[in-house]
Design a protein around this motif. Structure first.
Motif, PDB file in Angstrom:
ATOM      1  N   GLN A  86       0.806  -1.225   0.000  1.00 14.80           N
ATOM      2  CA  GLN A  86       0.000   0.000   0.000  1.00 14.80           C
ATOM      3  C   GLN A  86       0.838   1.274   0.000  1.00 14.80           C
ATOM      4  OE1 GLN A  86      -2.952   0.510  -0.801  1.00 14.80           O
ATOM      5  NE2 GLN A  86      -3.707  -1.579  -0.768  1.00 14.80           N
ATOM      6  N   PRO A  87       1.827   1.419   0.886  1.00  9.05           N
ATOM      7  CA  PRO A  87       2.610   2.662   0.850  1.00  9.05           C
ATOM      8  C   PRO A  87       3.371   2.853  -0.462  1.00  9.05           C
ATOM      9  CG  PRO A  87       3.289   1.299   2.724  1.00  9.05           C
ATOM     10  CD  PRO A  87       2.190   0.589   2.036  1.00  9.05           C
ATOM     11  N   VAL A  88       3.856   1.765  -1.056  1.00 10.60           N
ATOM     12  CA  VAL A  88       4.557   1.888  -2.335  1.00 10.60           C
ATOM     13  C   VAL A  88       3.599   2.369  -3.413  1.00 10.60           C
ATOM     14  CG1 VAL A  88       5.601   0.522  -4.202  1.00 10.60           C
ATOM     15  CG2 VAL A  88       6.459   0.304  -1.870  1.00 10.60           C
ATOM     16  N   LEU A  89       2.440   1.746  -3.510  1.00 12.79           N
ATOM     17  CA  LEU A  89       1.451   2.162  -4.515  1.00 12.79           C
ATOM     18  C   LEU A  89       1.011   3.604  -4.296  1.00 12.79           C
ATOM     19  CD1 LEU A  89      -0.669  -1.096  -4.728  1.00 12.79           C
ATOM     20  CD2 LEU A  89       0.761  -0.133  -6.543  1.00 12.79           C
ATOM     21  N   GLN A  90       0.748   3.973  -3.047  1.00 14.71           N
ATOM     22  CA  GLN A  90       0.315   5.344  -2.751  1.00 14.71           C
ATOM     23  C   GLN A  90       1.372   6.371  -3.133  1.00 14.71           C
ATOM     24  OE1 GLN A  90      -0.703   5.002   1.401  1.00 14.71           O
ATOM     25  NE2 GLN A  90      -2.732   4.177   0.960  1.00 14.71           N
ATOM     26  N   LEU A  91       2.630   6.063  -2.854  1.00 14.02           N
ATOM     27  CA  LEU A  91       3.707   6.998  -3.195  1.00 14.02           C
ATOM     28  C   LEU A  91       3.842   7.149  -4.704  1.00 14.02           C
ATOM     29  CD1 LEU A  91       6.000   8.814  -2.188  1.00 14.02           C
ATOM     30  CD2 LEU A  91       7.494   6.805  -2.283  1.00 14.02           C
ATOM     31  N   ILE A  92       3.801   6.049  -5.417  1.00 18.99           N
ATOM     32  CA  ILE A  92       3.915   6.116  -6.873  1.00 18.99           C
ATOM     33  C   ILE A  92       2.776   6.945  -7.454  1.00 18.99           C
ATOM     34  CG2 ILE A  92       3.877   4.787  -9.022  1.00 18.99           C
ATOM     35  CD1 ILE A  92       5.056   2.416  -7.328  1.00 18.99           C
ATOM     36  N   ILE A  93       1.564   6.668  -7.032  1.00 16.16           N
ATOM     37  CA  ILE A  93       0.392   7.384  -7.560  1.00 16.16           C
ATOM     38  C   ILE A  93       0.435   8.861  -7.203  1.00 16.16           C
ATOM     39  CG2 ILE A  93      -2.113   7.596  -7.326  1.00 16.16           C
ATOM     40  CD1 ILE A  93      -2.142   4.480  -7.105  1.00 16.16           C
ATOM     41  N   SER A  94       0.870   9.188  -5.996  1.00 14.97           N
ATOM     42  CA  SER A  94       0.872  10.595  -5.570  1.00 14.97           C
ATOM     43  C   SER A  94       1.969  11.412  -6.240  1.00 14.97           C
ATOM     44  CB  SER A  94       1.001  10.694  -4.049  1.00 14.97           C
ATOM     45  OG  SER A  94       2.292  10.308  -3.629  1.00 14.97           O
ATOM     46  N   HIS A 144       3.738  10.500  -9.253  1.00 15.29           N
ATOM     47  CA  HIS A 144       3.974  10.253 -10.674  1.00 15.29           C
ATOM     48  C   HIS A 144       2.643  10.201 -11.422  1.00 15.29           C
ATOM     49  CE1 HIS A 144       8.165   9.561  -9.729  1.00 15.29           C
ATOM     50  NE2 HIS A 144       7.724   8.890  -8.687  1.00 15.29           N
ATOM     51  N   PRO A 145       2.250  11.326 -12.028  1.00 17.74           N
ATOM     52  CA  PRO A 145       0.954  11.393 -12.721  1.00 17.74           C
ATOM     53  C   PRO A 145       0.764  10.283 -13.754  1.00 17.74           C
ATOM     54  CG  PRO A 145       1.972  13.559 -12.628  1.00 17.74           C
ATOM     55  CD  PRO A 145       2.982  12.583 -12.114  1.00 17.74           C
ATOM     56  N   ALA A 148       1.422   7.268 -13.504  1.00 18.69           N
ATOM     57  CA  ALA A 148       0.916   6.071 -12.832  1.00 18.69           C
ATOM     58  C   ALA A 148      -0.606   6.107 -12.678  1.00 18.69           C
ATOM     59  CB  ALA A 148       1.566   5.917 -11.462  1.00 18.69           C
ATOM     60  N   ARG A 149      -1.179   7.299 -12.649  1.00 17.90           N
ATOM     61  CA  ARG A 149      -2.643   7.428 -12.558  1.00 17.90           C
ATOM     62  C   ARG A 149      -3.312   7.191 -13.901  1.00 17.90           C
ATOM     63  NH1 ARG A 149      -0.719  11.543  -9.162  1.00 17.90           N
ATOM     64  NH2 ARG A 149      -0.993  13.195 -10.683  1.00 17.90           N
ATOM     65  N   GLN A 150      -2.538   7.277 -14.974  1.00 14.70           N
ATOM     66  CA  GLN A 150      -3.085   7.121 -16.323  1.00 14.70           C
ATOM     67  C   GLN A 150      -2.755   5.773 -16.940  1.00 14.70           C
ATOM     68  OE1 GLN A 150      -1.220  10.443 -18.169  1.00 14.70           O
ATOM     69  NE2 GLN A 150      -2.581  11.946 -17.233  1.00 14.70           N
ATOM     70  N   GLU A 151      -1.620   5.207 -16.586  1.00 16.07           N
ATOM     71  CA  GLU A 151      -1.169   3.955 -17.197  1.00 16.07           C
ATOM     72  C   GLU A 151      -0.996   2.879 -16.133  1.00 16.07           C
ATOM     73  OE1 GLU A 151       2.233   4.337 -19.820  1.00 16.07           O
ATOM     74  OE2 GLU A 151       1.750   6.465 -20.091  1.00 16.07           O
ATOM     75  N   ARG A 152      -1.939   1.974 -16.114  1.00 18.01           N
ATOM     76  CA  ARG A 152      -1.910   0.887 -15.126  1.00 18.01           C
ATOM     77  C   ARG A 152      -0.655   0.021 -15.271  1.00 18.01           C
ATOM     78  NH1 ARG A 152      -6.009  -1.336 -11.905  1.00 18.01           N
ATOM     79  NH2 ARG A 152      -5.734  -3.548 -11.470  1.00 18.01           N
ATOM     80  N   SER A 153      -0.202  -0.200 -16.494  1.00 15.06           N
ATOM     81  CA  SER A 153       0.983  -1.043 -16.691  1.00 15.06           C
ATOM     82  C   SER A 153       2.239  -0.358 -16.139  1.00 15.06           C
ATOM     83  CB  SER A 153       1.164  -1.409 -18.160  1.00 15.06           C
ATOM     84  OG  SER A 153       1.391  -0.259 -18.936  1.00 15.06           O
ATOM     85  N   TYR A 154       2.317   0.965 -16.265  1.00 14.89           N
ATOM     86  CA  TYR A 154       3.447   1.710 -15.700  1.00 14.89           C
ATOM     87  C   TYR A 154       3.432   1.581 -14.177  1.00 14.89           C
ATOM     88  CZ  TYR A 154       6.387   5.703 -14.411  1.00 14.89           C
ATOM     89  OH  TYR A 154       7.360   6.513 -13.867  1.00 14.89           O
ATOM     90  N   LEU A 155       2.270   1.757 -13.588  1.00 13.02           N
ATOM     91  CA  LEU A 155       2.126   1.623 -12.136  1.00 13.02           C
ATOM     92  C   LEU A 155       2.568   0.229 -11.693  1.00 13.02           C
ATOM     93  CD1 LEU A 155       1.146   2.476  -9.311  1.00 13.02           C
ATOM     94  CD2 LEU A 155      -1.165   1.827 -10.026  1.00 13.02           C
ATOM     95  N   ALA A 156       2.116  -0.790 -12.399  1.00 14.00           N
ATOM     96  CA  ALA A 156       2.462  -2.165 -12.034  1.00 14.00           C
ATOM     97  C   ALA A 156       3.963  -2.419 -12.176  1.00 14.00           C
ATOM     98  CB  ALA A 156       1.670  -3.144 -12.890  1.00 14.00           C
ATOM     99  N   ASP A 157       4.549  -1.941 -13.267  1.00 16.34           N
ATOM    100  CA  ASP A 157       5.989  -2.145 -13.483  1.00 16.34           C
ATOM    101  C   ASP A 157       6.808  -1.491 -12.375  1.00 16.34           C
ATOM    102  OD1 ASP A 157       5.516  -3.565 -15.802  1.00 16.34           O
ATOM    103  OD2 ASP A 157       5.976  -1.879 -17.145  1.00 16.34           O
TER     104      ASP A 157
END
Length: 106
Positions: free
Chosen positions: A26-34, A36-37, A39-48
């Motif tokens: 959860q903290p890793v995902l939250q930091l990436i999303i907050s 890196h814009p 990551a909010r648009q590209e699910r594959s980027y967020l996952a990678d």
């Protein structure tokens, strides 16, 4: 009692997705999303980025968030936060470098 094909109830029948989890997810995902814009648009980027960052961190399995905050000091929690930030920064740099490899000049 519910029975499976063998006539017995399986332990896995009672396990939800949130039964146990890795604290860092959860903290890793939250930091990436907050931070890196993209990551909010590209699910594959967020996952990678998340997978690479999480692989840099130790597994820390918990049942509830309070498990971490109860057993760790504030300095240990700060250390965890710093490790998360470093892992995410490294993961972002790695993913972006693989997408845009530097061209060699002749």
């Amino acid at each position: 009692m519910i029975r499976n094909n063998n006539g017995y109830r399986s332990m896995s029948d009672d396990i939800d997705d949130d039964f146990i989890r890795n604290y860092y997810e959860q903290p890793v995902l939250q930091l990436i999303i907050s931070q890196h814009p993209r990551a909010r648009q590209e699910r594959s980027y967020l996952a990678d980025v998340a997978c690479i960052a999480l692989n840099q961190l130790p597994a820390k399995y918990i049942r509830h968030n309070v498990d971490m905050t109860f057993f760790l000091s504030s300095s240990e929690m700060q250390d965890i936060d710093n490790r998360i930030k470093q892992a995410v920064a490294m993961a972002v740099a790695y993913v972006e470098s693989r997408e845009n490899p530097a061209t060699e000049e002749s």
